[in-house]
Each structure stands twice: as structure tokens, then as C-alpha cells.
Design a protein around this motif. Structure first.
Motif, mmCIF file in Angstrom:
data_model
loop_
_atom_site.group_PDB
_atom_site.id
_atom_site.type_symbol
_atom_site.label_atom_id
_atom_site.label_comp_id
_atom_site.label_asym_id
_atom_site.label_seq_id
_atom_site.Cartn_x
_atom_site.Cartn_y
_atom_site.Cartn_z
ATOM 1 N N TYR A 1 0.834 -1.199 0.000
ATOM 2 C CA TYR A 1 0.000 0.000 0.000
ATOM 3 C C TYR A 1 0.875 1.258 0.000
ATOM 4 O O TYR A 1 0.595 2.222 -0.728
ATOM 5 N N ILE A 2 1.917 1.225 0.821
ATOM 6 C CA ILE A 2 2.794 2.393 0.921
ATOM 7 C C ILE A 2 3.583 2.583 -0.373
ATOM 8 O O ILE A 2 3.817 3.713 -0.812
ATOM 9 N N ASP A 3 3.999 1.473 -0.995
ATOM 10 C CA ASP A 3 4.709 1.578 -2.274
ATOM 11 C C ASP A 3 3.828 2.242 -3.328
ATOM 12 O O ASP A 3 4.289 3.101 -4.096
ATOM 13 N N HIS A 4 2.566 1.850 -3.393
ATOM 14 C CA HIS A 4 1.631 2.465 -4.345
ATOM 15 C C HIS A 4 1.493 3.957 -4.062
ATOM 16 O O HIS A 4 1.484 4.784 -4.981
ATOM 17 N N TYR A 5 1.368 4.298 -2.792
ATOM 18 C CA TYR A 5 1.192 5.705 -2.422
ATOM 19 C C TYR A 5 2.453 6.510 -2.721
ATOM 20 O O TYR A 5 2.366 7.654 -3.172
ATOM 21 N N ALA A 6 3.621 5.922 -2.502
ATOM 22 C CA ALA A 6 4.877 6.613 -2.824
ATOM 23 C C ALA A 6 4.964 6.900 -4.312
ATOM 24 O O ALA A 6 5.400 7.990 -4.729
ATOM 25 N N ASP A 7 4.552 5.940 -5.140
ATOM 26 C CA ASP A 7 4.537 6.175 -6.597
ATOM 27 C C ASP A 7 3.588 7.320 -6.943
ATOM 28 O O ASP A 7 3.891 8.157 -7.804
ATOM 29 N N PHE A 8 2.435 7.350 -6.273
ATOM 30 C CA PHE A 8 1.476 8.435 -6.502
ATOM 31 C C PHE A 8 2.073 9.782 -6.120
ATOM 32 O O PHE A 8 1.939 10.769 -6.860
ATOM 33 N N MET A 9 2.745 9.866 -4.965
ATOM 34 C CA MET A 9 3.355 11.125 -4.538
ATOM 35 C C MET A 9 4.408 11.595 -5.526
ATOM 36 O O MET A 9 4.550 12.794 -5.778
ATOM 37 N N HIS A 10 5.150 10.646 -6.097
ATOM 38 C CA HIS A 10 6.196 11.011 -7.053
ATOM 39 C C HIS A 10 5.615 11.361 -8.418
ATOM 40 O O HIS A 10 5.931 12.405 -9.002
ATOM 41 N N ASP A 11 4.742 10.491 -8.954
ATOM 42 C CA ASP A 11 4.274 10.638 -10.337
ATOM 43 C C ASP A 11 3.177 11.684 -10.487
ATOM 44 O O ASP A 11 3.166 12.439 -11.469
ATOM 45 N N GLN A 12 2.249 11.739 -9.525
ATOM 46 C CA GLN A 12 1.096 12.622 -9.656
ATOM 47 C C GLN A 12 1.254 13.952 -8.918
ATOM 48 O O GLN A 12 0.790 14.981 -9.391
ATOM 49 N N ARG A 13 1.918 13.921 -7.768
ATOM 50 C CA ARG A 13 2.052 15.149 -6.990
ATOM 51 C C ARG A 13 3.402 15.821 -7.169
ATOM 52 O O ARG A 13 3.574 16.975 -6.795
ATOM 53 N N GLY A 14 4.372 15.102 -7.721
ATOM 54 C CA GLY A 14 5.676 15.691 -7.997
ATOM 55 C C GLY A 14 6.452 16.081 -6.749
ATOM 56 O O GLY A 14 7.238 17.032 -6.774
ATOM 57 N N LEU A 15 6.257 15.332 -5.654
ATOM 58 C CA LEU A 15 6.944 15.663 -4.406
ATOM 59 C C LEU A 15 8.413 15.248 -4.473
ATOM 60 O O LEU A 15 8.796 14.354 -5.220
ATOM 61 N N SER A 16 9.242 15.907 -3.674
ATOM 62 C CA SER A 16 10.678 15.648 -3.679
ATOM 63 C C SER A 16 10.974 14.297 -3.017
ATOM 64 O O SER A 16 10.173 13.808 -2.205
ATOM 65 N N PRO A 17 12.120 13.681 -3.338
ATOM 66 C CA PRO A 17 12.482 12.411 -2.692
ATOM 67 C C PRO A 17 12.544 12.511 -1.171
ATOM 68 O O PRO A 17 12.167 11.565 -0.476
ATOM 69 N N VAL A 18 13.022 13.640 -0.644
ATOM 70 C CA VAL A 18 13.093 13.802 0.809
ATOM 71 C C VAL A 18 11.699 13.784 1.420
ATOM 72 O O VAL A 18 11.448 13.110 2.426
ATOM 73 N N THR A 19 10.768 14.520 0.824
ATOM 74 C CA THR A 19 9.398 14.559 1.329
ATOM 75 C C THR A 19 8.757 13.178 1.284
ATOM 76 O O THR A 19 8.102 12.748 2.242
ATOM 77 N N ILE A 20 8.955 12.468 0.178
ATOM 78 C CA ILE A 20 8.369 11.130 0.039
ATOM 79 C C ILE A 20 8.942 10.184 1.086
ATOM 80 O O ILE A 20 8.210 9.416 1.719
ATOM 81 N N THR A 21 10.253 10.247 1.300
ATOM 82 C CA THR A 21 10.890 9.375 2.295
ATOM 83 C C THR A 21 10.360 9.672 3.686
ATOM 84 O O THR A 21 10.074 8.754 4.472
ATOM 85 N N ASN A 22 10.226 10.951 4.027
ATOM 86 C CA ASN A 22 9.708 11.319 5.347
ATOM 87 C C ASN A 22 8.277 10.835 5.533
ATOM 88 O O ASN A 22 7.912 10.324 6.605
ATOM 89 N N CYS A 23 7.453 11.010 4.493
ATOM 90 C CA CYS A 23 6.061 10.544 4.573
ATOM 91 C C CYS A 23 6.005 9.028 4.735
ATOM 92 O O CYS A 23 5.237 8.514 5.558
ATOM 93 N N ARG A 24 6.809 8.325 3.957
ATOM 94 C CA ARG A 24 6.853 6.860 4.079
ATOM 95 C C ARG A 24 7.198 6.454 5.504
ATOM 96 O O ARG A 24 6.560 5.567 6.090
ATOM 97 N N GLY A 25 8.226 7.094 6.061
ATOM 98 C CA GLY A 25 8.658 6.734 7.406
ATOM 99 C C GLY A 25 7.569 6.946 8.433
ATOM 100 O O GLY A 25 7.359 6.094 9.328
#
Length: 233
Positions: free
Chosen positions: A121-145
């Protein structure tokens, strides 16, 4: 490299005289090539400066995650703008950045964790944050954590996303509030969980949780034991 990030002579001198100069420069250049904004790169440079003074990176053998956490918790106290930041969010950022640097250098002893049941579920959401929202790698990593930490706390053998309730989230936020999280950090955490569950509801994985997180963030603490249905009424 540092000349493009800092202008004050004493700051430049601190970065240029600290240990592991070339490896720090290489990692900052790598971050730059990955699209990190200058503000983030300056923060990473500061963390690498502190960490390089706090741990012996020249000793033989790979460095474990536990050693990184210990070095961060006992790091050299350098001040910036006359202050130090000892919050939990600062600690996580230090550990994340130091881990990424050592992995980049090939010095990290990687965990071999058993995959958790909610990872997909988190992997899918991380892809969404990257592909659809264009969030930075740092932001995505923090959200995942933050999402992993929450789900690890509430997940049991019979748990699914649609069995997690607003009470689980409320209890988790209250627990973090009692263990040093500032009010602004709690609001950011609540926002992260709200956005994740909003996405999960859109995918059909969860139902009617995200709206309750909004209410938990805004109503007085005395109301937090109310159910989402009661709060809406």
C-alpha cells in the motif's frame, strides 16, 4: 561545491576543514543531480558536516543502522543561528541523511527486513506522490517513514487498512504528543496520515477515516474521544 551554497567565510571554512571532504562533496553533487532544491542541499551539507565529526568513517568494515543511530544521538553539538534542534523530526532527518550518504559510499550494512503486510500500500502511495504530486524524494521518504511507523504500531495479524479506525489514529497522535512531539509536528503528522488514508479510500482499501483525521486536528483535545459520527453531528 560549498562556495555555491554558502557565502560566510567561517561557514565555508567549517565545511572545507571537516572530515570526509571529497565524499561529502560527491554526495551533495549527487543530490543536486537528483533535483534537490538548494535549501535542501544546504541542510544536507550541514548534517553531513555534523555527522562526519561524530563518527569514525575510516574504521574497517560496513557501518550498521544501529551505529548510525548511536552516532546521531551522541553527535557533536554545532550551532547554527545560535540554536540546536533536538526534536524527533530532526533526529529522523539526521538518520535518514546519514544513512543515504553511507549507502551512496557503499559503507552501509543493509538490513534484510521481512516485508511487512502493508508495504504494498505504501509503495503504491509513494509512486502516486512522485508521479502525480511531484513531491521531492526527501518529502516522500519522510512521509513513508511516518506512515510505516504508524501502521507498525497498530497492525496485528488480523488487521487490514479498512479495519483501522479514527480511534487508532487519535491514540497514536496522543501517544506521540506525550513523547516529545511539538504541536506543529503533530499537525504535520496528522496531515500525512490524512493524505495517505484519503488516497487509500480512493483505491478502495479503506473507508471513511480521512475526514475524521481532519476533525481530530481541529477540535479541542477534550473532544477527541468522540467518534467521527458524533463529531459530525
Amino acid at each position: 561545491m560549498f562556495e555555491t551554497l554558502f557565502t560566510q567565510p567561517h561557514v565555508l571554512a567549517a565545511h572545507n576543514l571537516a572530515p570526509c571532504l571529497e565524499s561529502r562533496k560527491r554526495f551533495l553533487l549527487h543530490c543536486q543531480e537528483q533535483g534537490y532544491p538548494p535549501m535542501s542541499i544546504r541542510k544536507i551539507a550541514w548534517i553531513l558536516l555534523v555527522f562526519s565529526k561524530s563518527m569514525d568513517l575510516c574504521r574497517p568494515g560496513p557501518i550498521t543502522h544501529e551505529e548510525i543511530a548511536f552516532a546521531v544521538d551522541h553527535r557533536v553539538r554545532l550551532t547554527r543561528s545560535g540554536r540546536t534542534n533536538d526534536s524527533q523530526s530532526s533526529r529522523r532527518l539526521f538518520i535518514h541523511t546519514a544513512t543515504a550518504w553511507l549507502r551512496f559510499l557503499g559503507l552501509l550494512k543493509e538490513h534484510q527486513p521481512k516485508q511487512k503486510p502493508f508495504t504494498r500500500y505504501i509503495d503504491h502511495y509513494a509512486d502516486f506522490m512522485h508521479d502525480q504530486r511531484g513531491l521531492s524524494p526527501v518529502t516522500i521518504t519522510n512521509c513513508r517513514g511516518e506512515i510505516v511507523n504508524f501502521l507498525s504500531t497498530v497492525w496485528h495479524p488480523d488487521t487490514t487498512l479498512d479495519t483501522i479506525t479514527i480511534h487508532d489514529i487519535d491514540a497514536y497522535l496522543a501517544y506521540q504528543g506525550k513523547h516529545g512531539w511539538a504541536r506543529t509536528s503533530l499537525h504535520a503528522l496528522a496531515s500525512t496520515l490524512r493524505n495517505f488514508f484519503r488516497y487509500a479510500e480512493g483505491q478502495g482499501w479503506a473507508t471513511n477515516v480521512s475526514v475524521g483525521i481532519d476533525l481530530v486536528r481541529r477540535v479541542p483535545s477534550a473532544w477527541r474521544s468522540l467518534t467521527a459520527d458524533h463529531a459530525r453531528r
